[in-house]
Design an enzyme around this catalytic site. Structure first.
Site, mmCIF file in Angstrom:
data_model
loop_
_atom_site.group_PDB
_atom_site.id
_atom_site.type_symbol
_atom_site.label_atom_id
_atom_site.label_comp_id
_atom_site.label_asym_id
_atom_site.label_seq_id
_atom_site.Cartn_x
_atom_site.Cartn_y
_atom_site.Cartn_z
ATOM 1 N N ASP A 161 0.832 -1.204 0.000
ATOM 2 C CA ASP A 161 0.000 0.000 0.000
ATOM 3 C C ASP A 161 0.871 1.260 0.000
ATOM 4 O O ASP A 161 0.536 2.240 -0.654
ATOM 5 C CB ASP A 161 -0.950 0.015 1.195
ATOM 6 C CG ASP A 161 -1.893 1.219 1.142
ATOM 7 O OD1 ASP A 161 -2.522 1.410 0.074
ATOM 8 O OD2 ASP A 161 -1.978 1.984 2.110
ATOM 9 N N ARG A 168 -0.878 5.881 -7.047
ATOM 10 C CA ARG A 168 -2.275 6.253 -7.367
ATOM 11 C C ARG A 168 -2.489 7.746 -7.214
ATOM 12 O O ARG A 168 -3.241 8.370 -7.965
ATOM 13 C CB ARG A 168 -3.256 5.487 -6.465
ATOM 14 C CG ARG A 168 -3.446 4.040 -6.885
ATOM 15 C CD ARG A 168 -4.218 3.259 -5.846
ATOM 16 N NE ARG A 168 -5.532 3.798 -5.600
ATOM 17 C CZ ARG A 168 -6.097 3.875 -4.384
ATOM 18 N NH1 ARG A 168 -5.458 3.440 -3.308
ATOM 19 N NH2 ARG A 168 -7.301 4.377 -4.235
HETATM 20 N N1 URA Z 1 -7.687 6.035 2.113
HETATM 21 C C1 URA Z 1 -6.788 5.040 1.888
HETATM 22 O O1 URA Z 1 -6.089 4.598 2.797
HETATM 23 N N2 URA Z 1 -6.699 4.549 0.657
HETATM 24 C C2 URA Z 1 -7.438 4.981 -0.364
HETATM 25 O O2 URA Z 1 -7.305 4.468 -1.442
HETATM 26 C C3 URA Z 1 -8.364 6.037 -0.132
HETATM 27 C C4 URA Z 1 -8.467 6.541 1.128
#
Ligand code: URA
Length: 434
Positions: A161, A168
């Site tokens: 992530d 992203r």
């Molecule tokens: N919060 C997150 O942690 N990820 C996302 O993609 C959107 C909001």
């Protein structure tokens, strides 16, 4: 299997298999797949969508890209909260200390600014010295000692992530239910929590503009949490205007201090009481959600939540001198005041563009390597339905970038609409799903 084939498969709208998704995630996190190929995959997933099986494969692959913490050695029920992202949303800074002051353990892994929205990590790091990159042993020690700890994804916890989120942010691939679900849940499930409160935003400043999409996102998040046996309650909340009045990293820390000290009451205060009350309930320190809210209010009014905030900032290396004396914080080079040229009622705010204006002033990133200016941002003084007279100060802009502040000043009036007729305030909490 080769990466181009997988990108093509998703681009053509076909569902990916578990091993294919695992290959993409492990390839990217091990730097075997470059940004340009992973960006193409993200855009294909964004445009074509992913079904619930693919979403759960993606969440799992991202979760197990790192370790899943076990917090059994720390006594107490561990509850976190996550918001899907908005403008001026600084609730984490306020509710983590409230819930911790109530005796709930709050292990929080957050993100940075994403698109037009701010991020908890950037806000916390605007406090000089505040460290969000703690080791696992520091994370556990502070959680045990203070009752709350706030960090970011690391190379050990939710590393996928950490990398995908940053990509992203700058590739216009944020507003996607599967990508948001896997991003949020991979971090949250790695934390070692027992339960989660979700704040799913809807409105023109949210990633989910329509309420039905916010409900679909909440359903996707809830079913993932339940599949992992976590207690969960979700709120659908309004993001048709900024939450609170301050947008930008240090400005948001400042507003959090005002709220925690009981010096300001607004929609932000109201939402914090609801979210913190729900955390206190899920954390088994209250018999009902309502009782949790009363406890949250008491901890705000007796100063215990503010004291807890100071304790957490201190434990994470932050200079509490700036919390106690915020007027000592460095000032931005430029300030502009926006005054109303009309009499009327505030009818609408283009919250997405307001968030983008804050990014332009320096509060967010346009490219991965951009540096945040913690002082940059906007104070937006009014709420929808407020009466405004000609000459009233609608907003104040702050930046070190002259060209940017002049550009934002020039187009600011396009971001707000007024009406001659009286308008009621929008409903803040639209739905509760559990
Ligand atoms: N919060 C997150 O942690 N990820 C996302 O993609 C959107 C909001």
């Amino acid at each position: 299997m080769n990466v181009v084939d997988l990108i093509r498969k998703k681009r053509d709208g076909k569902a990916l298999e578990k091993d294919e998704i695992e290959l993409l995630i492990s390839g990217y996190t091990k730097n075997k797949i470059p940004d340009y190929q992973f960006s193409a995959f993200l855009m294909s997933a964004y445009l074509r969508g992913m079904n619930s099986k693919e979403t759960s494969y993606l969440t799992n692959a991202m979760l197990y890209s790192g370790i899943v913490l076990n917090l059994d050695s720390i006594p107490g029920v561990k509850i976190d909260k996550h918001s899907t992202g908005g403008v001026g949303d600084k609730t984490s800074l306020i509710i983590a200390p409230i819930a911790a002051a109530a005796g709930v353990k709050v292990p929080m892994i957050s993100g940075r600014g994403l698109g037009h929205t701010g991020g908890t990590l950037d806000k916390l790091e605007s406090i000089p010295g505040f460290r969000t990159n703690l080791s696992i042993s520091e994370y556990k020690r502070i959680l045990n000692k203070c009752g709350a700890v706030l960090i970011g994804q690391t190379k050990d916890i939710a590393p996928a992530d950490k990398m995908i989120y940053a990509l992203r942010d700058v590739t216009a691939t944020v507003e996607s239910i599967p990508l948001i679900t896997s991003s949020i849940m991979s971090k949250k499930l790695a934390e070692g929590i027992d339960g989660l409160v979700l704040d799913v935003k809807t409105g023109n400043g949210a990633f989910m503009k329509k309420e039905k999409d916010a409900v679909a996102l909440a359903d996707s998040l809830i079913s993932t949490a339940k599949a992992f046996n976590k207690k969960v309650i979700a709120f659908i909340t309004n993001m048709d205007q900024p939450l609170g009045n301050y947008i930008g990293n240090w400005l948001e820390v400042y507003e959090s201090i005002l709220i925690l000290k009981g010096e300001k009451r607004n929609d932000l205060y109201e939402l914090c009481i609801t979210l913190a009350g729900t955390m206190i309930f899920l954390g088994e320190k209250a018999k009902t959600q309502e009782q949790g809210e009363s406890i949250a209010e008491e901890l705000m009014s007796n100063g215990k939540a503010y004291q807890k905030f100071i304790e957490i900032v201190n434990a994470q290396g932050g200079d509490i001198g700036f919390i106690k004396n915020p007027e000592k914080y460095p000032k931005p080079s430029y300030k502009k005041v926006i005054k109303s040229s009309v009499n009327g009622y505030l009818k609408s705010v283009n919250t997405f563009e307001l968030g983008m204006a804050a990014v332009e002033l320096g509060a967010g990133r346009m490219k991965k390597e951009d540096k945040i200016d913690p002082k940059a941002g906007i104070i937006f003084n009014y709420k929808i339905g407020d009466k405004i007279k000609e000459g009233d100060v609608i907003a104040e802009l702050f930046s070190d970038k002259k060209k940017s502040i002049l550009h934002v000043e020039k187009r600011f009036n396009n971001l707000v609409e007024f009406s001659d007729k009286k308008i009621g305030p929008p409903k803040l909490i639209k739905k509760i799903i559990n």
